[in-house]
Each structure stands twice: as structure tokens, then as C-alpha cells.
Design a protein around this motif. Structure first.
Motif, PDB file in Angstrom:
ATOM      1  N   ALA A   4       0.856  -1.188   0.000  1.00 33.02           N
ATOM      2  CA  ALA A   4       0.000   0.000   0.000  1.00 33.02           C
ATOM      3  C   ALA A   4       0.890   1.235   0.000  1.00 33.02           C
ATOM      4  O   ALA A   4       2.017   1.189   0.484  1.00 33.02           O
ATOM      5  CB  ALA A   4      -0.892  -0.010   1.240  1.00 33.02           C
ATOM      6  N   PRO A   5       0.389   2.346  -0.538  1.00 31.24           N
ATOM      7  CA  PRO A   5       1.192   3.569  -0.482  1.00 31.24           C
ATOM      8  C   PRO A   5       1.377   4.007   0.964  1.00 31.24           C
ATOM      9  O   PRO A   5       0.492   3.795   1.802  1.00 31.24           O
ATOM     10  CB  PRO A   5       0.373   4.587  -1.271  1.00 31.24           C
ATOM     11  N   LEU A  16      -4.047  -0.913  -3.872  1.00 30.69           N
ATOM     12  CA  LEU A  16      -3.425  -1.921  -3.017  1.00 30.69           C
ATOM     13  C   LEU A  16      -3.056  -3.107  -3.888  1.00 30.69           C
ATOM     14  O   LEU A  16      -3.840  -3.534  -4.730  1.00 30.69           O
ATOM     15  CB  LEU A  16      -4.391  -2.381  -1.928  1.00 30.69           C
ATOM     16  N   ARG A  17      -1.854  -3.626  -3.684  1.00 34.96           N
ATOM     17  CA  ARG A  17      -1.413  -4.811  -4.429  1.00 34.96           C
ATOM     18  C   ARG A  17      -1.324  -5.991  -3.478  1.00 34.96           C
ATOM     19  O   ARG A  17      -0.624  -5.932  -2.468  1.00 34.96           O
ATOM     20  CB  ARG A  17      -0.057  -4.569  -5.082  1.00 34.96           C
ATOM     21  N   MET A  72      -3.676   7.481  10.541  1.00 37.78           N
ATOM     22  CA  MET A  72      -3.099   6.208  10.119  1.00 37.78           C
ATOM     23  C   MET A  72      -4.227   5.223   9.821  1.00 37.78           C
ATOM     24  O   MET A  72      -5.167   5.103  10.609  1.00 37.78           O
ATOM     25  CB  MET A  72      -2.188   5.636  11.209  1.00 37.78           C
ATOM     26  N   HIS A  73      -4.097   4.525   8.697  1.00 33.04           N
ATOM     27  CA  HIS A  73      -5.088   3.523   8.306  1.00 33.04           C
ATOM     28  C   HIS A  73      -4.366   2.194   8.080  1.00 33.04           C
ATOM     29  O   HIS A  73      -3.371   2.146   7.356  1.00 33.04           O
ATOM     30  CB  HIS A  73      -5.828   3.957   7.037  1.00 33.04           C
ATOM     31  N   GLU A  74      -4.896   1.157   8.697  1.00 37.91           N
ATOM     32  CA  GLU A  74      -4.285  -0.164   8.558  1.00 37.91           C
ATOM     33  C   GLU A  74      -5.156  -1.044   7.674  1.00 37.91           C
ATOM     34  O   GLU A  74      -6.350  -1.199   7.911  1.00 37.91           O
ATOM     35  CB  GLU A  74      -4.104  -0.834   9.917  1.00 37.91           C
ATOM     36  N   PHE A  75      -4.526  -1.594   6.644  1.00 32.65           N
ATOM     37  CA  PHE A  75      -5.184  -2.544   5.754  1.00 32.65           C
ATOM     38  C   PHE A  75      -4.727  -3.939   6.147  1.00 32.65           C
ATOM     39  O   PHE A  75      -3.553  -4.154   6.428  1.00 32.65           O
ATOM     40  CB  PHE A  75      -4.781  -2.289   4.291  1.00 32.65           C
ATOM     41  N   GLU A  76      -5.658  -4.878   6.140  1.00 32.74           N
ATOM     42  CA  GLU A  76      -5.303  -6.273   6.393  1.00 32.74           C
ATOM     43  C   GLU A  76      -5.972  -7.135   5.323  1.00 32.74           C
ATOM     44  O   GLU A  76      -7.188  -7.069   5.131  1.00 32.74           O
ATOM     45  CB  GLU A  76      -5.755  -6.739   7.772  1.00 32.74           C
ATOM     46  N   ALA A  77      -5.164  -7.904   4.619  1.00 30.89           N
ATOM     47  CA  ALA A  77      -5.669  -8.822   3.600  1.00 30.89           C
ATOM     48  C   ALA A  77      -5.683 -10.225   4.194  1.00 30.89           C
ATOM     49  O   ALA A  77      -4.768 -10.612   4.920  1.00 30.89           O
ATOM     50  CB  ALA A  77      -4.778  -8.784   2.369  1.00 30.89           C
TER      51      ALA A  77
END
Length: 183
Positions: A4-5, A16-17, A72-77
Motif C-alpha cells: 500500500a502507499p 493496493l497490491r 493512520m489507516h491499517e489494511f489487512e488482507a
């Protein structure tokens, strides 16, 4: 892995990759959480996750996601295999990444005497540019306090007005964060 950036603007859409490595062909579903809340990756169906067909080797999928408010933002895949018995290492089915979302940017005008920058402040405000003003003695000493600043304008301000730490912070602000600096 999830890429993510590191930085984005409020209201922007980020790419998002998802990088998934598989030792064999597999199928499953891919889910995404943003700050602990599920993101609907398939708005055209009742499912929020998307189906994935993995080939042996590296598989890359890109998804665009709008980010909202600043902070702050948290991405979870999470990859959920259709056949759990084929998944030898369940612990590697999760990946996370963080993106700092800046609010609307502004220009910080700094001067020595509290007067020299006022004309510039008024001119920028008359041009509908968001402006903050501060004397050199109140200049931030923490890079995080400059994250929402697009540019810093130093008006008749000499180098001796800043501590060595503040000078180093200005270098990092321009070099690492891409902030603007006008003197």
C-alpha cells in the motif's frame, strides 16, 4: 504480502497490491479489512470477498480502495482457501500494510518578527489557499506536525532561528516527504 502507499490525501483512492505466493494451484477468497472493518471488494454481489484462482508461483492482484479521514489507516488482507487441507501454513494467509492519510494540505508561513509574513498570509488567503502562520520561535520540532503541510515559506528568517534538530527535520520534510520549501 500486501503493498500500500505510505501516504495519501483524505478522500483519495489508493491502489493496493496483493501478492500471493502458492506452491500449487489453489482457489479461495480474498478479504480486505480497513481499520478492522471489512471492505466490500465485490459490490455487485452479496459477497464482500472476491474469488481467487491461484497458480503455482507468484500471483498479483490490484484493488483500488477509497480512504477517508486523516490519520493512520491499517489494511489487512486475508486469503481463505476453499480447501483448508491443501493449505500447509495457515499463518501466512494474512498480510497488513499501513497508509498515512493527510487532511487537506496547507501552507505554513514562518517569520521572525510576527509582521514580515502577514502580507503573504493575506495574499494566500485571498487566493483561497489554506494558510497557517507561526513565528520562528514556535516552529514545530516534530516531523509528524508537518505531515498535513504542503509547503513551508520562510519569510526573512535566518538559519540561526532554528535548532539543529529543526534544520534536519526540514531536510527530511523536503527530501523524504516531498514537502515544498520557499525562502
Amino acid at each position: 504480502r500486501l503493498a500500500a502507499p505510505t501516504k495519501a490525501r483524505s478522500g483519495q483512492t489508493v491502489s493496493l497490491r496483493f501478492i500471493l505466493n502458492s506452491s500449487a494451484e489453489a482457489s479461495g477468497r480474498l478479504m480486505l479489512n480497513l481499520n478492522g472493518e471489512a471492505v466490500d471488494l465485490d459490490p455487485d454481489s452479496a459477497e464482500i470477498s472476491v474469488p481467487m484462482e491461484l497458480k503455482a508461483g507468484t500471483n498479483v492482484t490490484t484493488v483500488s480502495v477509497p480512504v477517508g479521514t486523516r490519520g493512520m489507516h491499517e489494511f489487512e488482507a486475508v486469503f481463505m482457501p476453499d480447501d483448508a487441507e491443501q493449505d500447509v501454513i495457515i499463518q501466512n494467509n494474512r498480510a497488513s500494510a499501513m497508509t498515512y492519510v493527510a487532511g487537506p494540505g496547507d501552507v505554513l508561513v514562518v517569520d521572525m518578527d510576527g509582521k514580515a509574513g502577514q502580507t503573504l498570509v493575506r495574499a494566500l488567503q485571498d487566493s483561497d489557499i489554506s494558510v497557517r502562520y507561526g513565528p520562528a520561535m514556535d516552529f514545530p520540532d516534530n516531523l509528524a506536525r508537518l505531515m498535513d503541510t504542503d509547503a513551508i515559506v520562510l519569510v526573512n528568517t535566518d538559519c540561526g532561528s532554528f535548532t539543529y534538530q529543526q534544520q534536519e527535520m526540514l531536510v527530511r520534510y523536503v527530501k523524504d516527504l516531498g514537502g515544498g520549501l520557499v525562502m
